[in-house]
Motif scaffolding. Structure first.
Motif, PDB file in Angstrom:
ATOM      1  N   VAL A  18       0.848  -1.195   0.000  1.00 42.05           N
ATOM      2  CA  VAL A  18       0.000   0.000   0.000  1.00 42.05           C
ATOM      3  C   VAL A  18       0.882   1.244   0.000  1.00 42.05           C
ATOM      4  N   ASP A  19       0.302   2.338  -0.484  1.00 42.84           N
ATOM      5  CA  ASP A  19       1.011   3.616  -0.393  1.00 42.84           C
ATOM      6  C   ASP A  19       0.562   4.346   0.874  1.00 42.84           C
ATOM      7  N   ALA A  20       1.022   5.562   1.051  1.00 37.24           N
ATOM      8  CA  ALA A  20       0.712   6.338   2.263  1.00 37.24           C
ATOM      9  C   ALA A  20      -0.783   6.614   2.414  1.00 37.24           C
ATOM     10  N   GLN A  21      -1.532   6.604   1.305  1.00 34.59           N
ATOM     11  CA  GLN A  21      -2.982   6.842   1.355  1.00 34.59           C
ATOM     12  C   GLN A  21      -3.774   5.544   1.559  1.00 34.59           C
ATOM     13  N   GLY A  22      -3.077   4.419   1.617  1.00 33.05           N
ATOM     14  CA  GLY A  22      -3.754   3.135   1.803  1.00 33.05           C
ATOM     15  C   GLY A  22      -4.221   2.496   0.509  1.00 33.05           C
ATOM     16  N   ASP A  23      -3.814   3.038  -0.650  1.00 32.58           N
ATOM     17  CA  ASP A  23      -4.192   2.452  -1.934  1.00 32.58           C
ATOM     18  C   ASP A  23      -3.333   1.223  -2.202  1.00 32.58           C
ATOM     19  N   LEU A  24      -3.965   0.172  -2.750  1.00 32.49           N
ATOM     20  CA  LEU A  24      -3.248  -1.075  -3.028  1.00 32.49           C
ATOM     21  C   LEU A  24      -2.354  -0.950  -4.261  1.00 32.49           C
ATOM     22  N   SER A  39      -9.644  -7.157   1.987  1.00 29.73           N
ATOM     23  CA  SER A  39      -9.464  -6.998   3.434  1.00 29.73           C
ATOM     24  C   SER A  39      -7.995  -7.117   3.855  1.00 29.73           C
ATOM     25  N   ASP A  40      -7.137  -7.690   3.012  1.00 30.67           N
ATOM     26  CA  ASP A  40      -5.709  -7.785   3.340  1.00 30.67           C
ATOM     27  C   ASP A  40      -5.058  -6.413   3.442  1.00 30.67           C
ATOM     28  N   ARG A  41      -5.689  -5.410   2.883  1.00 32.62           N
ATOM     29  CA  ARG A  41      -5.175  -4.037   2.981  1.00 32.62           C
ATOM     30  C   ARG A  41      -4.967  -3.635   4.439  1.00 32.62           C
ATOM     31  N   GLU A  42      -5.822  -4.107   5.332  1.00 37.95           N
ATOM     32  CA  GLU A  42      -5.735  -3.755   6.754  1.00 37.95           C
ATOM     33  C   GLU A  42      -4.449  -4.252   7.403  1.00 37.95           C
ATOM     34  N   ARG A  43      -3.844  -5.316   6.862  1.00 37.85           N
ATOM     35  CA  ARG A  43      -2.603  -5.862   7.417  1.00 37.85           C
ATOM     36  C   ARG A  43      -1.362  -5.140   6.911  1.00 37.85           C
ATOM     37  N   LEU A  44      -1.516  -4.350   5.884  1.00 39.39           N
ATOM     38  CA  LEU A  44      -0.376  -3.723   5.225  1.00 39.39           C
ATOM     39  C   LEU A  44      -0.133  -2.303   5.714  1.00 39.39           C
ATOM     40  N   ALA A  45       1.115  -1.906   5.697  1.00 42.17           N
ATOM     41  CA  ALA A  45       1.522  -0.533   5.981  1.00 42.17           C
ATOM     42  C   ALA A  45       2.507  -0.141   4.892  1.00 42.17           C
ATOM     43  N   PRO A  46       2.621   1.136   4.600  1.00 42.30           N
ATOM     44  CA  PRO A  46       3.632   1.534   3.614  1.00 42.30           C
ATOM     45  C   PRO A  46       4.996   0.964   4.013  1.00 42.30           C
TER      46      PRO A  46
END
Length: 175
Positions: free
Chosen positions: A26-32, A136-143
């Protein structure tokens, strides 16, 4: 017996070798973003994003008017990799830019769909190991982190971008 062995070895020769890994970040805005790390300097020609609606649980039955609930493929977006992309590359899945082009236009990712992302060459000389994910995997990711499936265990693993690049470089060595 010889015919069967010959046919089996012919089939094995047709498989496309994996020469890198694919990940999700993800980027800083949370986009995949999709990410690819290669063993060699030549990137794949395309990166595919395929979506599948999960099959219903054995105790459930899919409604007759919704055949897509039976677990079949919903479609595939082909991202053309820009020339000179390099060994490690990344791109926004829902808004490709900087030379990345998505066939059929940018996808709108849906929460109830299983996705696979992987790189491939047009001449089938190699592909990258895919990453499977859900929105939903986006929630586990950080930049700075990348979701991959571990080569040995096929389990989800979060690694740093530096570790992702290193794993891609070492992928062909089997380490």
């Amino acid at each position: 017996m010889i015919i069967i062995l010959g046919a089996a070895s012919g089939l094995a020769a047709c498989s496309v070798p994996e020469e890198g890994i694919t990940g999700l970040t993800v980027d800083a805005q949370g986009d995949l973003w999709g990410a690819v790390a290669m063993c060699y300097d030549d990137p794949p020609d395309v990166v595919y994003l395929a979506g599948f609606r999960p099959a219903p649980a054995p105790s459930q039955s899919a409604p007759d008017d919704h055949p897509s609930l039976a677990g079949e493929e919903l479609g595939e977006v082909e991202y053309t990799v820009p020339r000179g992309a390099g060994r490690v590359l990344s791109f926004p899945l829902e808004a490709p830019a900087d030379g990345w082009v998505a066939s059929l236009g940018p996808p709108r990712l849906l929460p109830d769909v299983d996705y696979r992302l992987y790189g491939h060459t047009k001449n089938n000389s190699f592909r990258t190991m895919e990453v499977a994910f859900r929105l939903s995997d986006r929630e586990r990711l950080a930049p700075g982190t990348v979701l991959i499936q571990d080569v040995r265990s096929d389990e989800d693993v979060l690694v740093s971008q530096a570790e992702f690049a290193d794993r891609g470089k070492r992928f062909c060595l089997g380490t």
